[in-house]
Scaffold this motif. Structure first.
Motif, short mmCIF file in Angstrom:
data_model
loop_
_atom_site.label_atom_id
_atom_site.label_comp_id
_atom_site.label_asym_id
_atom_site.label_seq_id
_atom_site.Cartn_x
_atom_site.Cartn_y
_atom_site.Cartn_z
N UNK A 186 0.83 -1.20 0.00
CA UNK A 186 0.00 0.00 0.00
C UNK A 186 0.87 1.26 0.00
N UNK A 187 0.31 2.41 -0.45
CA UNK A 187 1.08 3.66 -0.41
C UNK A 187 1.57 4.02 0.99
N UNK A 188 0.77 3.71 2.01
CA UNK A 188 1.18 3.99 3.38
C UNK A 188 2.43 3.19 3.74
N UNK A 189 2.43 1.91 3.42
CA UNK A 189 3.58 1.08 3.72
C UNK A 189 4.81 1.55 2.95
N UNK A 190 4.60 1.91 1.69
CA UNK A 190 5.71 2.41 0.89
C UNK A 190 6.33 3.66 1.52
N UNK B 211 0.20 -1.00 9.93
CA UNK B 211 0.88 -1.38 8.69
C UNK B 211 1.95 -2.44 8.92
N UNK B 212 2.66 -2.32 10.03
CA UNK B 212 3.76 -3.24 10.35
C UNK B 212 3.63 -3.69 11.80
N UNK B 213 2.77 -4.67 12.08
CA UNK B 213 2.47 -5.07 13.46
C UNK B 213 3.70 -5.44 14.29
N UNK B 214 4.71 -6.03 13.66
CA UNK B 214 5.91 -6.41 14.41
C UNK B 214 7.03 -5.38 14.28
N UNK C 275 11.06 -7.25 6.16
CA UNK C 275 10.43 -8.20 5.24
C UNK C 275 9.76 -7.47 4.08
N UNK C 276 9.17 -6.31 4.35
CA UNK C 276 8.55 -5.52 3.29
C UNK C 276 9.60 -5.02 2.31
N UNK C 277 10.76 -4.63 2.82
CA UNK C 277 11.86 -4.20 1.97
C UNK C 277 12.29 -5.33 1.05
#
Length: 231
Positions: free
Chosen positions: A2-6, A43-46, A53-55
C-alpha cells in the motif's frame, strides 16, 4: 504494498544504515513519514521485522517485473538462472547496507524462520519467472538448490570490493556451474541400469510428493476473491 507502507519503508531506509532494522528506525520512520504510531503498527504489526520483510518483498516484486520485461529467449538455461540472481542483487545494490543489516537481523534465532521464508520466496519467484512448471519433488529440489546459490552469492557480494562486482558475478557463475555438474551426474545415474534399479523404491516414494498450492503474492497470508455474481 500500500502507499502507506511504501511511505514508511522509504522513510525507514534513511535510518537503517545507522540504526539497522531496529525499534529506533521504526519510530523514526513513523515520525518522518508523518503517520501516527497506531497507523505504523497497523501497517507493520511487528515493527522493524515487518519493515525488513517488506523491503525484501519489494525487491522481489521489482525483480519479477524486470525478469518479465527481459528478453532471455536466446540465453542458455543456466545463463537465465544466473541472470535472474544477478538481477535480484543489482536491484538491492542501491540499498546495500540495508541488505547487510537485514542479514544480521535474520541471523538471529528468533527471526531465522522469517529470513528463510523470505529467501525461499525469492527463489520461488525466480523459478516462476523462468517458467518452471514442476509439480513433484523437483519443485522442492530446484528451490533448495537455488537457495544455496543465492544466499552464498549475496554473502559474497556484501564483501565484494571489485569494480562492478566482477568477482561476485564470477563467483555466481562458478556456483551455477557446480549445480549443472550435479545435474549431469544425476542424469548419468538415471541411465545406469544398476543405479536406476537400486533407486526404484526411493523414486516410488518421491513420486508421491507434490508441490504446494500456489498462492498469489501479497501482504497477507490469505487473499480475497470476489464471489460469483448473484451470491
Amino acid at each position: 504494498m500500500t502507499p502507506l507502507k511504501d511511505r514508511i519503508l522509504d522513510a525507514a531506509l534513511m535510518h537503517v544504515p545507522f540504526d539497522g532494522w531496529s525499534s529506533e528506525t521504526f519510530r523514526a520512520a513513523i515520525r518522518d513519514a508523518g503517520v501516527t504510531p497506531a497507523q505504523g503498527r497497523a501497517a507493520f504489526p511487528r515493527g522493524a521485522v515487518d519493515l525488513a520483510l517488506a523491503f525484501h518483498a519489494r525487491g522481489d516484486d521489482r525483480m519479477i517485473a524486470a525478469l518479465n520485461a527481459a528478453d532471455t529467449d536466446e540465453m542458455r538455461y543456466r545463463d537465465r538462472v544466473a541472470h535472474a540472481v544477478r538481477t535480484r542483487i543489482e536491484i538491492a545494490d542501491e540499498n546495500r547496507e540495508a541488505v547487510r543489516r537485514g542479514m544480521t537481523l535474520f541471523a538471529l534465532p528468533i527471526h531465522a524462520a522469517d529470513g528463510l521464508k523470505a529467501m525461499w520466496g525469492t527463489v520461488d519467484a525466480i523459478w516462476d519467472a523462468l517458467g518452471d512448471t514442476s509439480t513433484d519433488v523437483n519443485w522442492y529440489t530446484k528451490r533448495a538448490t537455488l537457495s544455496g546459490v543465492y544466499s552464498a552469492t549475496v554473502l559474497y557480494w556484501l564483501g565484494d570490493q571489485s569494480e562492478g562486482y566482477r568477482e561476485t558475478w564470477d563467483f555466481l557463475d562458478r556456483r551455477i556451474d557446480d549445480v549443472m555438474q550435479i545435474e549431469k551426474v544425476k542424469g548419468r545415474a538415471r541411465q545406469s541400469p544398476v543405479i536406476s534399479r537400486l533407486m526404484e523404491g526411493p523414486n516410488r516414494l518421491l513420486s508421491r510428493i507434490r508441490a504446494p498450492a500456489k498462492m498469489p503474492r501479497g501482504d497477507l497470508p490469505g487473499y480475497w476473491a470476489e464471489p460469483p455474481r448473484g451470491e
